[in-house]
Design a protein around this motif. Structure first.
Motif, PDB file in Angstrom:
ATOM      1  N   MET A  60       6.240 -14.366   1.790  1.00 51.96           N
ATOM      2  CA  MET A  60       7.403 -13.743   2.392  1.00 51.96           C
ATOM      3  C   MET A  60       7.489 -12.267   2.000  1.00 51.96           C
ATOM      4  N   THR A  61       7.269 -11.978   0.734  1.00 50.30           N
ATOM      5  CA  THR A  61       7.331 -10.599   0.276  1.00 50.30           C
ATOM      6  C   THR A  61       6.300  -9.740   0.993  1.00 50.30           C
ATOM      7  N   LEU A  62       5.102 -10.297   1.176  1.00 49.77           N
ATOM      8  CA  LEU A  62       4.060  -9.538   1.858  1.00 49.77           C
ATOM      9  C   LEU A  62       4.460  -9.224   3.297  1.00 49.77           C
ATOM     10  N   ARG A  63       5.109 -10.165   3.955  1.00 49.78           N
ATOM     11  CA  ARG A  63       5.543  -9.931   5.335  1.00 49.78           C
ATOM     12  C   ARG A  63       6.599  -8.836   5.404  1.00 49.78           C
ATOM     13  N   LEU A  64       7.477  -8.792   4.424  1.00 46.43           N
ATOM     14  CA  LEU A  64       8.517  -7.761   4.412  1.00 46.43           C
ATOM     15  C   LEU A  64       7.938  -6.375   4.156  1.00 46.43           C
ATOM     16  N   LEU A  65       6.913  -6.303   3.327  1.00 49.38           N
ATOM     17  CA  LEU A  65       6.339  -5.008   2.979  1.00 49.38           C
ATOM     18  C   LEU A  65       5.276  -4.539   3.973  1.00 49.38           C
ATOM     19  N   SER A  66       4.624  -5.465   4.666  1.00 51.15           N
ATOM     20  CA  SER A  66       3.495  -5.121   5.532  1.00 51.15           C
ATOM     21  C   SER A  66       3.795  -4.107   6.630  1.00 51.15           C
ATOM     22  N   PRO A  67       4.908  -4.219   7.382  1.00 50.67           N
ATOM     23  CA  PRO A  67       5.107  -3.263   8.479  1.00 50.67           C
ATOM     24  C   PRO A  67       5.181  -1.811   8.018  1.00 50.67           C
ATOM     25  N   ARG A  68       5.750  -1.559   6.883  1.00 49.62           N
ATOM     26  CA  ARG A  68       5.922  -0.179   6.424  1.00 49.62           C
ATOM     27  C   ARG A  68       4.711   0.360   5.674  1.00 49.62           C
ATOM     28  N   LEU A  69       4.087  -0.479   4.870  1.00 51.90           N
ATOM     29  CA  LEU A  69       3.038   0.003   3.975  1.00 51.90           C
ATOM     30  C   LEU A  69       1.626  -0.379   4.403  1.00 51.90           C
ATOM     31  N   GLY A  70       1.490  -1.226   5.369  1.00 51.56           N
ATOM     32  CA  GLY A  70       0.167  -1.726   5.726  1.00 51.56           C
ATOM     33  C   GLY A  70      -0.233  -2.834   4.766  1.00 51.56           C
ATOM     34  N   THR A  71      -1.337  -3.482   5.040  1.00 54.66           N
ATOM     35  CA  THR A  71      -1.755  -4.621   4.229  1.00 54.66           C
ATOM     36  C   THR A  71      -2.058  -4.234   2.785  1.00 54.66           C
ATOM     37  N   TRP A  72      -2.834  -3.175   2.591  1.00 46.29           N
ATOM     38  CA  TRP A  72      -3.172  -2.742   1.236  1.00 46.29           C
ATOM     39  C   TRP A  72      -1.928  -2.308   0.470  1.00 46.29           C
ATOM     40  N   GLY A  73      -1.056  -1.563   1.118  1.00 46.66           N
ATOM     41  CA  GLY A  73       0.171  -1.118   0.455  1.00 46.66           C
ATOM     42  C   GLY A  73       1.052  -2.287   0.068  1.00 46.66           C
ATOM     43  N   ALA A  74       1.144  -3.278   0.952  1.00 46.28           N
ATOM     44  CA  ALA A  74       1.941  -4.460   0.651  1.00 46.28           C
ATOM     45  C   ALA A  74       1.344  -5.241  -0.522  1.00 46.28           C
ATOM     46  N   LEU A  75       0.029  -5.411  -0.512  1.00 46.41           N
ATOM     47  CA  LEU A  75      -0.617  -6.131  -1.611  1.00 46.41           C
ATOM     48  C   LEU A  75      -0.438  -5.402  -2.939  1.00 46.41           C
ATOM     49  N   LEU A  76      -0.651  -4.104  -2.922  1.00 45.04           N
ATOM     50  CA  LEU A  76      -0.506  -3.338  -4.162  1.00 45.04           C
ATOM     51  C   LEU A  76       0.931  -3.291  -4.641  1.00 45.04           C
ATOM     52  N   SER A  77       1.883  -3.175  -3.725  1.00 50.21           N
ATOM     53  CA  SER A  77       3.301  -3.169  -4.104  1.00 50.21           C
ATOM     54  C   SER A  77       3.709  -4.504  -4.712  1.00 50.21           C
ATOM     55  N   ASN A 104      -8.275 -13.165  -5.730  1.00 46.35           N
ATOM     56  CA  ASN A 104      -8.742 -14.095  -4.701  1.00 46.35           C
ATOM     57  C   ASN A 104      -8.088 -13.798  -3.350  1.00 46.35           C
ATOM     58  N   ILE A 105      -6.813 -13.416  -3.356  1.00 46.91           N
ATOM     59  CA  ILE A 105      -6.117 -13.071  -2.114  1.00 46.91           C
ATOM     60  C   ILE A 105      -6.796 -11.863  -1.467  1.00 46.91           C
ATOM     61  N   VAL A 106      -7.077 -10.864  -2.271  1.00 51.77           N
ATOM     62  CA  VAL A 106      -7.749  -9.661  -1.746  1.00 51.77           C
ATOM     63  C   VAL A 106      -9.108 -10.029  -1.169  1.00 51.77           C
ATOM     64  N   SER A 107      -9.855 -10.889  -1.858  1.00 58.46           N
ATOM     65  CA  SER A 107     -11.183 -11.259  -1.330  1.00 58.46           C
ATOM     66  C   SER A 107     -11.082 -12.132  -0.098  1.00 58.46           C
ATOM     67  N   GLU A 108      -9.980 -12.893   0.061  1.00 58.43           N
ATOM     68  CA  GLU A 108      -9.800 -13.687   1.273  1.00 58.43           C
ATOM     69  C   GLU A 108      -9.467 -12.778   2.463  1.00 58.43           C
ATOM     70  N   ILE A 109      -8.708 -11.728   2.196  1.00 58.37           N
ATOM     71  CA  ILE A 109      -8.316 -10.819   3.293  1.00 58.37           C
ATOM     72  C   ILE A 109      -9.462  -9.868   3.615  1.00 58.37           C
ATOM     73  N   TYR A 110     -10.116  -9.344   2.594  1.00 54.82           N
ATOM     74  CA  TYR A 110     -11.196  -8.390   2.767  1.00 54.82           C
ATOM     75  C   TYR A 110     -12.483  -8.931   2.157  1.00 54.82           C
ATOM     76  N   PRO A 111     -13.154  -9.855   2.832  1.00 57.88           N
ATOM     77  CA  PRO A 111     -14.388 -10.391   2.253  1.00 57.88           C
ATOM     78  C   PRO A 111     -15.496  -9.342   2.233  1.00 57.88           C
ATOM     79  N   LEU A 112     -16.384  -9.503   1.281  1.00 57.98           N
ATOM     80  CA  LEU A 112     -17.513  -8.582   1.180  1.00 57.98           C
ATOM     81  C   LEU A 112     -18.445  -8.898   2.294  1.00 57.98           C
TER      82      LEU A 112
END
Length: 135
Positions: free
Chosen positions: A1-18, A127-135
């Motif tokens: 839920m938190t990621l969804r709230l942050l994603s529109p403003r910060l983008g995926t990376w910004g939401a994950l880092l925040s 693990n979340i980061v690697s699931e979203i951005y696999p190598l």
């Protein structure tokens, strides 16, 4: 839920880092508080036992969580975060008990829970980061 709230403003990376920054900040504050409570209530002589129990419980939780490949890391992080919130909210009631044994057990348990959450949340975030951005 938190990621969804942050994603529109910060983008995926910004939401994950925040989210990670917020979660780490809270965990660090709880770690300092739980360590202070543990040392003042349980004493330094119980540190070895705390580390042994923490490692055994952590290995058990990691084994159980990896045995369920259908659960995503985000789902596991939500479960562990929920358990952490419940434990943190229950701790003050137990720490103000009149029984010294209950207070020591509560300080011991809170310390173990916070330390395990610190370990698992960092691993699950990676693990979340690697699931979203696999190598």
């Amino acid at each position: 839920m938190t990621l969804r709230l942050l994603s529109p403003r910060l983008g995926t990376w910004g939401a994950l880092l925040s989210y990670y920054f917020l979660q780490r900040a809270i965990t660090n504050v709880l770690l300092v508080l739980s360590t202070t409570l543990f040392l003042s209530r349980a004493g330094v002589d119980r540190l070895p036992l705390m580390y042994i129990v923490m490692n055994v419980v952590s290995i058990g939780i990691q084994t159980l969580s990896t045995s369920r490949p259908g659960l995503s890391s985000l789902c596991l992080l939500r479960y562990f975060s929920g358990a952490m919130i419940v434990a943190t909210l229950a701790a003050p009631a137990l720490l103000h008990s009149r029984s010294a044994a209950v207070v020591v057990l509560a300080a011991f348990s809170l310390q173990i829970i916070v330390r395990i959450f610190e370990i698992l949340s960092g691993t699950l975030f990676l693990n979340i980061v690697s699931e979203i951005y696999p190598l």
